[in-house]
Design a protein around this motif. Structure first.
Motif, PDB file in Angstrom:
ATOM      1  N   UNK A 179     -19.376  31.522  22.436  1.00 44.37           N
ATOM      2  CA  UNK A 179     -20.001  32.773  21.989  1.00 44.37           C
ATOM      3  C   UNK A 179     -20.732  33.494  23.113  1.00 44.37           C
ATOM      4  N   UNK A 180     -21.000  32.800  24.213  1.00 41.58           N
ATOM      5  CA  UNK A 180     -21.727  33.403  25.328  1.00 41.58           C
ATOM      6  C   UNK A 180     -20.806  34.121  26.309  1.00 41.58           C
ATOM      7  N   UNK A 181     -19.523  34.097  26.040  1.00 43.04           N
ATOM      8  CA  UNK A 181     -18.560  34.786  26.902  1.00 43.04           C
ATOM      9  C   UNK A 181     -18.175  36.109  26.244  1.00 43.04           C
ATOM     10  N   UNK A 182     -18.127  37.160  27.039  1.00 43.01           N
ATOM     11  CA  UNK A 182     -17.904  38.497  26.504  1.00 43.01           C
ATOM     12  C   UNK A 182     -16.433  38.860  26.376  1.00 43.01           C
ATOM     13  N   UNK A 183     -15.654  38.499  27.377  1.00 40.15           N
ATOM     14  CA  UNK A 183     -14.242  38.903  27.412  1.00 40.15           C
ATOM     15  C   UNK A 183     -13.351  37.662  27.402  1.00 40.15           C
ATOM     16  N   UNK A 184     -12.188  37.814  26.759  1.00 36.58           N
ATOM     17  CA  UNK A 184     -11.246  36.711  26.617  1.00 36.58           C
ATOM     18  C   UNK A 184      -9.826  37.173  26.902  1.00 36.58           C
ATOM     19  N   UNK A 185      -9.037  36.249  27.457  1.00 39.02           N
ATOM     20  CA  UNK A 185      -7.621  36.500  27.610  1.00 39.02           C
ATOM     21  C   UNK A 185      -6.876  36.096  26.347  1.00 39.02           C
ATOM     22  N   UNK A 186      -5.556  36.296  26.378  1.00 39.75           N
ATOM     23  CA  UNK A 186      -4.718  36.003  25.207  1.00 39.75           C
ATOM     24  C   UNK A 186      -4.274  34.540  25.157  1.00 39.75           C
ATOM     25  N   UNK A 187      -4.404  33.836  26.253  1.00 33.28           N
ATOM     26  CA  UNK A 187      -4.056  32.422  26.276  1.00 33.28           C
ATOM     27  C   UNK A 187      -2.700  32.141  26.879  1.00 33.28           C
ATOM     28  N   UNK A 188      -2.564  30.946  27.437  1.00 31.20           N
ATOM     29  CA  UNK A 188      -1.293  30.482  27.966  1.00 31.20           C
ATOM     30  C   UNK A 188      -1.085  29.043  27.499  1.00 31.20           C
ATOM     31  N   UNK A 189       0.127  28.730  27.086  1.00 30.79           N
ATOM     32  CA  UNK A 189       0.419  27.424  26.501  1.00 30.79           C
ATOM     33  C   UNK A 189       0.658  26.379  27.589  1.00 30.79           C
ATOM     34  N   UNK A 190       0.000  25.249  27.433  1.00 38.65           N
ATOM     35  CA  UNK A 190       0.246  24.087  28.288  1.00 38.65           C
ATOM     36  C   UNK A 190       0.687  22.945  27.377  1.00 38.65           C
ATOM     37  N   UNK A 191       1.833  22.366  27.690  1.00 42.55           N
ATOM     38  CA  UNK A 191       2.340  21.248  26.905  1.00 42.55           C
ATOM     39  C   UNK A 191       2.650  20.094  27.847  1.00 42.55           C
ATOM     40  N   UNK A 192       2.131  18.916  27.515  1.00 36.13           N
ATOM     41  CA  UNK A 192       2.322  17.738  28.351  1.00 36.13           C
ATOM     42  C   UNK A 192       3.020  16.673  27.519  1.00 36.13           C
ATOM     43  N   UNK A 193       4.184  16.281  27.978  1.00 37.76           N
ATOM     44  CA  UNK A 193       4.943  15.272  27.251  1.00 37.76           C
ATOM     45  C   UNK A 193       4.672  13.883  27.834  1.00 37.76           C
ATOM     46  N   UNK A 194       4.781  12.881  26.975  1.00 37.71           N
ATOM     47  CA  UNK A 194       4.491  11.504  27.419  1.00 37.71           C
ATOM     48  C   UNK A 194       5.736  10.820  27.945  1.00 37.71           C
TER      49      UNK A 194
END
Length: 124
Positions: free
Chosen positions: A109-124
């Motif tokens: 809540x203390x951050x004013x601006x946000x990006x849309x996000x990028x997916x990270x997927x790690x397979x075992x």
């Protein structure tokens, strides 16, 4: 309008590395700090790391300490997250965020601006 854009996500195997970037492609603003958060399916958004923009002071979540490194290039208005030794539990959408004043690093809540996000997927 401020526009934070993340890039660098993808699918990797456990133990591999990825480097995320976050650039502001819109209106400039006075940046106090920038940080990374992540959200896995069915879970709440959680703090990953933050860096103060002027002095480069960093702070990490315990879960990524020693594996992830946050950095910034003030001239390019860009922040990075180097992620090494990735684990399946690191799988999430990673968001960058910017704080414009004094803040508590782990509090979204203390951050004013946000990006849309990028997916990270790690397979075992």
């Amino acid at each position: 309008q401020v526009q934070l854009v993340e890039s660098g996500g993808g699918l990797v195997q456990a133990g591999e590395s990825l480097r995320l970037s976050c650039a502001n492609s819109g209106r400039t603003f006075k940046t106090y700090a920038m940080g990374w958060f992540r959200q896995a399916p069915g879970k709440e958004r959680e703090f990953v790391a933050t860096i103060s923009w002027s002095r480069g002071v960093t702070y990490y979540a315990d879960s990524v300490k020693g594996r992830f490194t946050i950095s910034r290039d003030s001239a390019k208005n860009t922040m990075y997250l180097q992620m090494n030794s990735l684990k399946p539990e690191d799988t999430a959408v990673y968001y960058c965020a910017a704080a414009t004043g004094p803040f508590i690093p782990s509090q979204a809540a203390h951050y004013t601006y946000w990006g849309q996000g990028t997916q990270v997927a790690v397979s075992s």
